[in-house]
Design a protein around this motif. Structure first.
Motif, short mmCIF file in Angstrom:
data_model
loop_
_atom_site.label_atom_id
_atom_site.label_comp_id
_atom_site.label_asym_id
_atom_site.label_seq_id
_atom_site.Cartn_x
_atom_site.Cartn_y
_atom_site.Cartn_z
N ARG A 84 142.02 -2.51 -21.86
CA ARG A 84 142.02 -1.38 -20.95
C ARG A 84 141.27 -1.75 -19.67
N PRO A 85 141.61 -1.11 -18.55
CA PRO A 85 140.88 -1.39 -17.30
C PRO A 85 139.48 -0.80 -17.39
N THR A 86 138.52 -1.52 -16.87
CA THR A 86 137.13 -1.07 -16.91
C THR A 86 136.96 0.25 -16.15
N SER A 87 137.87 0.57 -15.26
CA SER A 87 137.79 1.82 -14.51
C SER A 87 137.91 3.06 -15.40
N VAL A 88 138.48 2.92 -16.64
CA VAL A 88 138.58 4.09 -17.52
C VAL A 88 137.37 4.21 -18.45
N LEU A 89 136.52 3.18 -18.47
CA LEU A 89 135.39 3.18 -19.39
C LEU A 89 134.46 4.38 -19.20
N PRO A 90 134.14 4.79 -17.96
CA PRO A 90 133.27 5.96 -17.82
C PRO A 90 133.82 7.22 -18.48
N PHE A 91 135.14 7.32 -18.60
CA PHE A 91 135.74 8.51 -19.21
C PHE A 91 135.85 8.38 -20.73
N LEU A 92 135.97 7.15 -21.23
CA LEU A 92 135.97 6.94 -22.67
C LEU A 92 134.56 7.03 -23.26
N TRP A 93 133.58 6.65 -22.46
CA TRP A 93 132.20 6.55 -22.94
C TRP A 93 131.69 7.86 -23.55
N PRO A 94 131.79 9.00 -22.88
CA PRO A 94 131.30 10.23 -23.51
C PRO A 94 132.09 10.62 -24.75
N LEU A 95 133.37 10.23 -24.82
CA LEU A 95 134.17 10.55 -26.00
C LEU A 95 133.76 9.67 -27.18
N ARG A 99 132.40 11.43 -30.96
CA ARG A 99 133.54 11.41 -31.87
C ARG A 99 133.30 12.32 -33.07
N ARG A 100 134.32 13.07 -33.42
CA ARG A 100 134.29 13.84 -34.66
C ARG A 100 135.03 13.03 -35.72
N LEU A 101 134.31 12.60 -36.72
CA LEU A 101 134.86 11.74 -37.75
C LEU A 101 135.29 12.56 -38.96
N ARG A 102 136.25 12.04 -39.69
CA ARG A 102 136.64 12.67 -40.94
C ARG A 102 135.47 12.65 -41.92
N ALA A 103 135.48 13.59 -42.85
CA ALA A 103 134.38 13.70 -43.82
C ALA A 103 134.22 12.39 -44.60
N SER A 104 135.34 11.77 -44.98
CA SER A 104 135.25 10.53 -45.75
C SER A 104 134.61 9.40 -44.94
N THR A 105 134.88 9.37 -43.63
CA THR A 105 134.27 8.35 -42.78
C THR A 105 132.78 8.61 -42.60
N ARG A 106 132.41 9.87 -42.42
CA ARG A 106 130.99 10.21 -42.32
C ARG A 106 130.26 9.84 -43.61
N ASP A 107 130.87 10.11 -44.74
CA ASP A 107 130.25 9.76 -46.02
C ASP A 107 130.07 8.25 -46.15
N TYR A 163 134.25 2.01 -32.26
CA TYR A 163 134.86 3.32 -31.99
C TYR A 163 133.82 4.31 -31.50
N LEU A 164 132.59 4.15 -32.00
CA LEU A 164 131.49 5.05 -31.63
C LEU A 164 130.68 4.55 -30.44
N GLY A 165 131.09 3.40 -29.87
CA GLY A 165 130.44 2.91 -28.67
C GLY A 165 129.13 2.19 -28.89
N GLN A 166 128.87 1.72 -30.12
CA GLN A 166 127.61 1.01 -30.39
C GLN A 166 127.77 -0.50 -30.32
N VAL A 167 128.95 -1.01 -30.66
CA VAL A 167 129.23 -2.43 -30.50
C VAL A 167 130.53 -2.55 -29.71
N ALA A 168 130.84 -3.76 -29.27
CA ALA A 168 132.06 -3.97 -28.49
C ALA A 168 132.54 -5.40 -28.68
N VAL A 169 133.80 -5.62 -28.40
CA VAL A 169 134.38 -6.96 -28.45
C VAL A 169 134.07 -7.64 -27.12
N SER A 170 133.36 -8.76 -27.19
CA SER A 170 132.98 -9.46 -25.96
C SER A 170 133.97 -10.56 -25.60
#
Length: 360
Positions: A84-95, A99-107, A163-170
Motif C-alpha cells: 500500500r502507498p505510505t500516504s494511506v498509513l495515517p488513515f489505517l493507523w487509527p483503525l 480493531r474490534r476482534l472476534r471473541a475467539s481471537t481475543r481469547d 493487524y493491530l499495528g504493533q509489528v510490521a513487515v520491514s
C-alpha cells in the motif's frame, strides 16, 4: 446526480484502474492510484504483485522497483496481504489500534499474553527477524480452519500483531517476510485523525481506485464517498468519483491487458457482471474435471470489454511460457487478435522466456 451511459461507466472503471492507453510512470504511481497491490505466492505465470504492476506499466517494470519502493524508499508498505502507498498509513493507523476482534481471537490473545510479550521483546532486542528466528512459546494453539497455518504459532501471532499495528513487515527475503516493531518500520509522527475521519478518507481512496462503485457495497467499501450516479440499464445506486467524470472527455483510448486473477479490477465480482457483463470464476480451487478455462486463467481486457481468458503457465523448468488456450468469450476480430497476441508475447518477453503454443 450524474447520469452515465454504460460505456461511460466502463471507461471510468478502466481508467481508474490504470488500464487505458495512458500508462502510469512508476510503481509508486500505480500503488497511489490503486490503493493496494495484492500479494500472493501463486506464480503460474508471475506472482500477483508483479503481474499487477506489469499490466499497468508494461515492459519497463522490474520486480526490483517494487522492492526498492517498499524496503529502501519506504514509499510503500506491506499490510494485510497488500503493498500500500505510505500516504494511506495515517488513515489505517487509527483503525489498526481500535480493531474490534472476534471473541475467539481475543481469547487466543489473552491466553497467549506471555507469548505476545516474548515476540515484542525479541523483536525489540534483535529485530528485524524472520518468523523462523523467533521461538514459539505459545500456551494455546489457534484453530486453523483455513489450512494455511502449521502448528507453529509464531506466524499467526505476528500477523495478528501486524493487524493491530504493533509489528510490521520491514522487507522480504525471497517470499519470507522480515518482521520488526511497527515503530521502526512506519514513519514517526503519523497524523491522528479520528476513526470516522479515517474511514471517510479510506472510502474516498477506494472510490478513486474504482472510479465508480455500487453505493454502500461491502465488495467496494466506498460507502457514500464521491457523488451519486445512475448508469443506463442498471437499477443500482452508484457512487462515482467526480474527477473521473470530469476526465471523460480526455479519453486516451484503450489497449489490451492480461490481468492476474487477483487483480483489483476483478475483485468486485457483482460490479464486474453489472458493468462489463463478465462473470469471472477463479477455477484454481475446482477439481480439474470441473474446470472450463484453466487452473489460473488470466482475464483479457481489450478497451472496456473482457473478451477472453488466457490459460498459460511457465513450464516446469521455467524456460517457456506455454499457452494452453486463448479462450474467446466473444469472437475476436483481426485487430483484437493481433492486440491480444502481441500482449501475450510482451508478457513472455517481460518474464524473459519464449512463448510456446500461441497461434501465429
Amino acid at each position: 446526480m450524474h447520469r452515465l451511459s454504460r460505456d461511460e461507466a466502463r471507461r471510468i472503471a478502466v481508467r481508474a484502474q490504470l488500464l487505458d492507453a495512458d500508462r502510469p510512470g512508476d510503481v509508486v504511481e500505480v500503488a497511489e492510484q490503486l490503493g493496494a497491490i495484492k500479494i500472493d505466492p501463486t506464480a503460474v505465470i508471475a506472482p500477483s504483485e508483479h503481474s499487477i504492476c506489469w499490466s499497468r506499466l508494461g515492459w519497463v517494470y522490474e520486480p526490483g522497483h517494487l522492492t526498492k519502493a517498499v524496503e529502501v524508499d519506504r514509499q510503500l508498505f506491506e499490510y494485510d496481504g497488500h503493498f500500500r502507498p505510505t500516504s494511506v498509513l495515517p488513515f489505517l493507523w487509527p483503525l489498526m489500534r481500535t480493531r474490534r476482534l472476534r471473541a475467539s481471537t481475543r481469547d487466543y490473545l489473552d491466553a497467549n499474553a506471555a507469548f505476545r510479550a516474548d515476540i515484542l521483546k525479541r523483536l525489540g532486542r534483535d529485530g528485524p527477524l524472520l518468523a523462523a528466528d523467533i521461538p514459539d512459546t505459545s500456551a494455546v494453539q489457534a484453530r486453523d480452519e483455513s489450512g494455511w497455518y502449521g502448528a507453529n504459532q509464531v506466524p499467526r501471532m505476528l500477523e495478528l500483531l501486524a493487524y493491530l499495528g504493533q509489528v510490521a513487515v520491514s522487507g522480504r527475503v525471497g517470499r519470507q517476510r522480515v518482521w520488526d516493531l511497527a515503530e521502526r518500520v512506519y514513519p514517526a509522527g503519523l497524523a491522528e485523525p479520528s476513526v470516522d475521519e479515517a474511514e471517510s478518507a479510506l472510502a474516498e481512496r477506494r472510490l478513486q481506485a474504482l472510479g465508480i462503485a455500487r453505493e454502500k457495497s461491502s465488495w467496494s467499501g466506498v460507502a457514500t464517498a464521491g457523488e451519486p450516479a445512475t448508469v443506463a440499464g442498471s437499477t443500482w445506486r452508484w457512487r462515482v468519483d467526480p474527477a473521473a467524470v470530469a476526465a471523460l472527455d480526455d479519453d486516451p483510448g484503450g489497449r489490451a491487458a492480461v490481468l492476474n486473477p487477483y487483480d483489483r479490477m476483478l475483485f468486485d465480482r457483482p460490479r464486474l457482471t453489472e458493468l462489463f457483463d463478465f462473470t469471472f470464476v477463479l477455477e484454481q480451487f475446482k477439481p480439474k474435471s470441473q474446470r472450463v478455462y484453466g487452473y489460473f486463467a488470466h482475464p483479457i481486457l481489450v478497451g472496456d470489454r473482457f473478451i477472453g481468458l488466457l490459460d498459460a503457465a511457465l513450464d516446469k523448468k521455467k524456460e517457456n511460457l506455454v499457452v494452453g488456450a486463448v479462450h474467446e468469450l466473444v469472437p475476436f476480430d483481426d485487430d483484437e487478435r493481433e492486440m491480444v497476441h502481441a500482449e501475450i508475447r510482451e508478457l513472455g518477453e517481460w518474464i524473459g522466456v519464449p512463448v510456446r503454443g500461441l497461434d501465429a
